[in-house]
Design an enzyme around this catalytic site. Structure first.
Site, PDB file in Angstrom:
ATOM      1  N   GLU A 286      -8.717  15.097  14.749  1.00 55.26           N
ATOM      2  CA  GLU A 286      -9.148  14.503  16.015  1.00 55.26           C
ATOM      3  C   GLU A 286     -10.121  15.425  16.760  1.00 55.26           C
ATOM      4  O   GLU A 286      -9.905  15.787  17.915  1.00 55.26           O
ATOM      5  CB  GLU A 286      -7.924  14.151  16.875  1.00 55.26           C
ATOM      6  CG  GLU A 286      -6.975  13.201  16.154  1.00 55.26           C
ATOM      7  CD  GLU A 286      -5.737  12.796  16.943  1.00 55.26           C
ATOM      8  OE1 GLU A 286      -5.301  13.579  17.802  1.00 55.26           O
ATOM      9  OE2 GLU A 286      -5.220  11.694  16.690  1.00 55.26           O
ATOM     10  N   ASP A 365       1.859   7.905  13.171  1.00 54.74           N
ATOM     11  CA  ASP A 365       1.900   8.620  14.441  1.00 54.74           C
ATOM     12  C   ASP A 365       3.020   8.123  15.355  1.00 54.74           C
ATOM     13  O   ASP A 365       2.743   7.443  16.337  1.00 54.74           O
ATOM     14  CB  ASP A 365       0.542   8.472  15.149  1.00 54.74           C
ATOM     15  CG  ASP A 365       0.371   9.465  16.283  1.00 54.74           C
ATOM     16  OD1 ASP A 365       1.178  10.404  16.372  1.00 54.74           O
ATOM     17  OD2 ASP A 365      -0.581   9.299  17.066  1.00 54.74           O
ATOM     18  N   GLU A 393       5.574   8.411  23.776  1.00 56.56           N
ATOM     19  CA  GLU A 393       4.207   7.890  23.787  1.00 56.56           C
ATOM     20  C   GLU A 393       4.126   6.421  23.361  1.00 56.56           C
ATOM     21  O   GLU A 393       3.520   5.607  24.044  1.00 56.56           O
ATOM     22  CB  GLU A 393       3.335   8.757  22.874  1.00 56.56           C
ATOM     23  CG  GLU A 393       1.919   8.233  22.725  1.00 56.56           C
ATOM     24  CD  GLU A 393       1.029   9.134  21.881  1.00 56.56           C
ATOM     25  OE1 GLU A 393       1.520  10.162  21.370  1.00 56.56           O
ATOM     26  OE2 GLU A 393      -0.161   8.796  21.732  1.00 56.56           O
TER      27      GLU A 393
HETATM   28  C1  BDP Z   1      -1.099  11.533  18.973  1.00 58.02           C
HETATM   29  C2  BDP Z   1      -1.485  11.600  20.408  1.00 58.02           C
HETATM   30  C3  BDP Z   1      -2.500  12.640  20.714  1.00 58.02           C
HETATM   31  C4  BDP Z   1      -2.120  13.933  20.062  1.00 58.02           C
HETATM   32  C5  BDP Z   1      -1.952  13.734  18.591  1.00 58.02           C
HETATM   33  C6  BDP Z   1      -1.424  14.967  17.877  1.00 58.02           C
HETATM   34  O1  BDP Z   1      -1.942  10.324  20.810  1.00 58.02           O
HETATM   35  O2  BDP Z   1      -2.575  12.741  22.102  1.00 58.02           O
HETATM   36  O3  BDP Z   1      -3.047  14.916  20.312  1.00 58.02           O
HETATM   37  O4  BDP Z   1      -0.992  12.747  18.372  1.00 58.02           O
HETATM   38  O5  BDP Z   1      -0.260  14.941  17.480  1.00 58.02           O
HETATM   39  O6  BDP Z   1       0.176  10.994  18.956  1.00 58.02           O
HETATM   40  O7  BDP Z   1      -2.138  15.925  17.661  1.00 58.02           O
END
Ligand code: BDP
Length: 679
Positions: A286, A365, A393
């Site tokens: 990301e 996720d 989340e």
């Molecule tokens: C996702 C989230 C994000 C996190 C990412 C992570 O949406 O904010 O940075 O995982 O685990 O669940 O790095």
């Protein structure tokens, strides 16, 4: 206040017989040994005892005459018979000994943390009104690392935080409310947590500075608070720190200058914090920097940091949440679920032994339901640990009730078949299956500076349950729930009965009115709250349900799909590959099927979607009714807070129901058999 005290209420006990009984054990405490951790044990016992029993115990360092003795291996010698060989590092014994008409309870730890855990255990017994007469308890934590990850940013915000702002930072500085951090440490230690990473895995410029001389004294101060509760402090680091703060032009892990920079940096950090735990790293994920930029792999990256930490016994927690978040959605052969395994499996055996791969429970996720990550058990020669998300989340953001202990239990009990039957995830991550040097369980925390820590007061149960499971994954959800309710709300029968029901059903209720049958992701983009069926459908992040007029679901089979199923060991590959054996609740995670496909429950997929969405709303409304029955039995603040959240949930569940049902009615053109109202 009750909201703030969470499960460490230490309410005055009004049953006089019990008080008198407890008093005989608690009047004289003897503390053999001295350390900051033992000091915390003493402090906590004094607090708990005076508050529950209304007495101020005498304390001394003489074992004689005491009714409660705290000691470690080193200090106990012949006073009580403890087989220290049966204890692992943080283990302890609690034993009632009667000799010469005198009764004594011994709280004996293998090390100082063990003493503290024993003290918390005794207080738990008392809060749960247990008999102390004949205690003979031996406890060892099953997992070596029992951690939390704060996703706190230094500006005070919390990534995916639903309970206010950070308790650690404010306006790009450390917070000066150290009491709050200490109370957090108490809560964590009481459930056995022994490690914490205190900043977000997404490390921006300000947080990169946490490893500089400007902020290290502050990190050390916080580490000191946690140390007194047996908790080791870790930091998330920016993989490209050499560039951001190091005046180098590269972060190439094989560049000697980069390697030297990290070695010097580690030495500097340890000069401030001699027992610093190590680094948590999100790399090449990301938009975060990582070794891929330099054509290197993740073993190169992790090992470079591991080498720097090795002289100080530090470890690298290297996250496996690595996938291409810019994939082309039109190419349906790419599958985000495959990514972690594809990246890491080929590197098995290439990591240093102070690297631990940190793997999310599922390959996507933290969805309300997804398969278990096939990476567990797939790397015999690489330390692994499991990452859960306590912060909700994707499970209602602490505005909806979703008690996650049952979900976590399913993951821990999932059989990977890595070494044949009986190779459950819990045995991979407790290190026993492959004799890992380091392993354990970690999770993203759900707390913030709200007065009740977690926004939804009932979400405190998730933090409690997570900790207890890291200590012992074999505890049942029922046991954990019962313990938590007793300590949090007391012992009224109706409270116990109803709150237990609410908690244990809540995951299923939430699942019913949200995305069906394991497909996930029907949430609003970015903030991830509330329904949005196609919110991510045509996005680059690889999070699709593939619903069209014919059917729905992600074909992850070997035969016709992305081949993800083949990442599991054979027993599971077979189970998921075949439509006939694939469990209903994961059907759309593994298969694309017509709406008329019949589930094992004998209803069609489309009818299941309608049914569960109507039921989910009814059950969410039921939560409000159930809770309302407890009005006279719960203090007003907590009663009202929880009621408000449950009402919001019930309302919001209707929005979920209507959007999802309407969407699928329009896509499929198939009517609800029961003719209920669909817009
Ligand atoms: C996702 C989230 C994000 C996190 C990412 C992570 O949406 O904010 O940075 O995982 O685990 O669940 O790095």
């Amino acid at each position: 206040k009750e909201s703030y005290a969470a499960w460490l209420q230490y309410k005055n006990i009004d049953d006089q017989t019990l008080v008198n009984n407890y008093k005989q054990w608690c009047g004289r405490i003897s503390i053999l040994g001295a350390s900051v951790v033992i000091e915390s044990a003493k402090k906590e016992l004094l607090l708990g005892i005076s508050s529950m029993l209304g007495i101020e115990p005498d304390c001394s360092s003489e074992p004689m005459q005491a009714s409660l003795v705290l000691a470690t291996n080193a200090s106990i010698v012949d006073l009580v018979d403890v087989d220290f060989d049966q204890l692992n590092d943080d283990g302890y014994v609690i034993k009632t000994v009667t000799s010469g008409g005198k009764n004594t309870i011994f709280l004996v730890g293998k090390n100082d943390s063990g003493v503290l855990y024993a003290a918390f255990h005794l207080l738990r017994l008392m809060q749960n009104r247990k008999n102390l007469q004949q205690l003979d308890i031996l406890e060892n934590p099953k997992n070596q690392l029992r951690m939390l990850n704060q996703w706190d940013n230094m500006d005070g915000s919390i990534e995916r935080g639903y309970a206010g702002n950070s308790i650690f930072y404010k306006e790009n500085e450390f917070s000066d409310e150290l009491n709050r951090i200490e109370d957090y440490a108490r809560l964590l230690s009481s459930v056995g947590i022994n490690g914490i990473a205190i900043n977000n895995v997404n490390v921006h410029k300000v947080e990169t500075d946490l490893i500089t001389s400007r902020l290290l004294p502050k990190v050390a101060e916080v580490a000191g608070i946690f140390r007194a509760y047996g908790i080791t402090t870790f930091l998330s680091v920016n993989y490209a720190s050499t560039i951001t703060i190091g005046n180098l032009s590269t972060a190439d892990p094989l560049d000697p200058k980069v390697r030297q920079w990290w070695k010097d940096k580690a030495e500097e950090i340890y000069s401030y914090i001699p027992d610093f735990g190590g680094f948590l790293v999100k790399a090449d994920s990301e938009h975060r920097p990582g070794p891929f930029t330099y054509g290197r792999n993740h073993a190169d990256g992790a090992n470079m940091l591991a080498e720097a930490l090795q002289p100080f016994n530090g470890v690298v927690l290297w996250r496996c949440f690595v996938y291409n978040c810019l994939q082309d959605w039109r190419d349906r052969t790419t599958d985000r679920a495959r990514a972690a395994y594809d990246h890491f499996k080929p590197l098995d055996g290439h990591f240093h032994d102070n690297v631990i791969l940190q793997i999310k429970n599922g390959p996507m996720d933290f969805q309300v339901r997804e398969g278990v990550s096939p990476l567990f058990g797939a790397m015999e020669n690489t330390n692994q640990m499991l990452e859960f998300q306590v912060t909700q989340e994707y499970t209602g953001q602490q505005r909806h009730l979703c008690y996650l202990v049952p979900q976590w239990k399913e993951v821990l009990d999932f059989d990977t078949f890595a070494k044949g039957k009986g190779s459950e995830v819990k045995k991979v991550v407790d290190g026993s299956l492959f004799q890992y040097k380091y392993s354990g369980i970690t999770a993203v925390s759900n707390i913030g500076n709200d007065y009740n820590w977690t926004g939804h007061t009932l979400a405190q149960a998730n933090l409690y349950g997570f900790g207890r499971l890291t200590w012992n994954p074999d505890l049942s959800a029922e046991t954990i729930t019962d313990e938590w309710i007793g300590q949090t709300f007391g012992h009224d029968e109706l409270v116990k009965e109803l709150v237990t029901k609410m908690l244990l059903k809540s995951w299923s209720i939430y699942e019913k009115y949200t995305s069906p049958l394991g497909v996930g992701w029907m949430v609003n983009p970015h903030h991830h709250y509330g329904p949005n069926v196609d919110g991510y459908e045509y996005d680059v992040w690889g999070t699709y349900h593939f619903a069209d007029w014919k059917g729905i679901g992600v074909d992850r089979t070997e035969k016709t799909g992305t081949g993800y199923t083949s990442q599991y060991f054979k027993e599971n590959t077979d189970l998921y590959e075949d439509l006939k054996t694939c469990p209903d609740e994961l059907l759309l995670f593994f298969h694309n099927v017509p709406y008329t496909h019949k589930l094992k429950s004998n209803v069609t997929v489309i009818q299941h979607i309608y049914n569960t969405h109507f039921e989910g709303v009814e059950e969410a409304e039921g939560l409000v009714e159930t809770w309302s029955q407890l009005k006279e039995k719960i203090d007003q603040e907590r009663f009202e807070d929880i009621l408000k959240r449950l009402q919001e949930q019930a309302n919001h569940s209707k929005e979920w129901r209507d959007i999802i049902n309407t969407y699928f009615y329009r896509k499929s053109g198939i009517k609800d058999e029961k003719n209920r109202k669909i817009y």
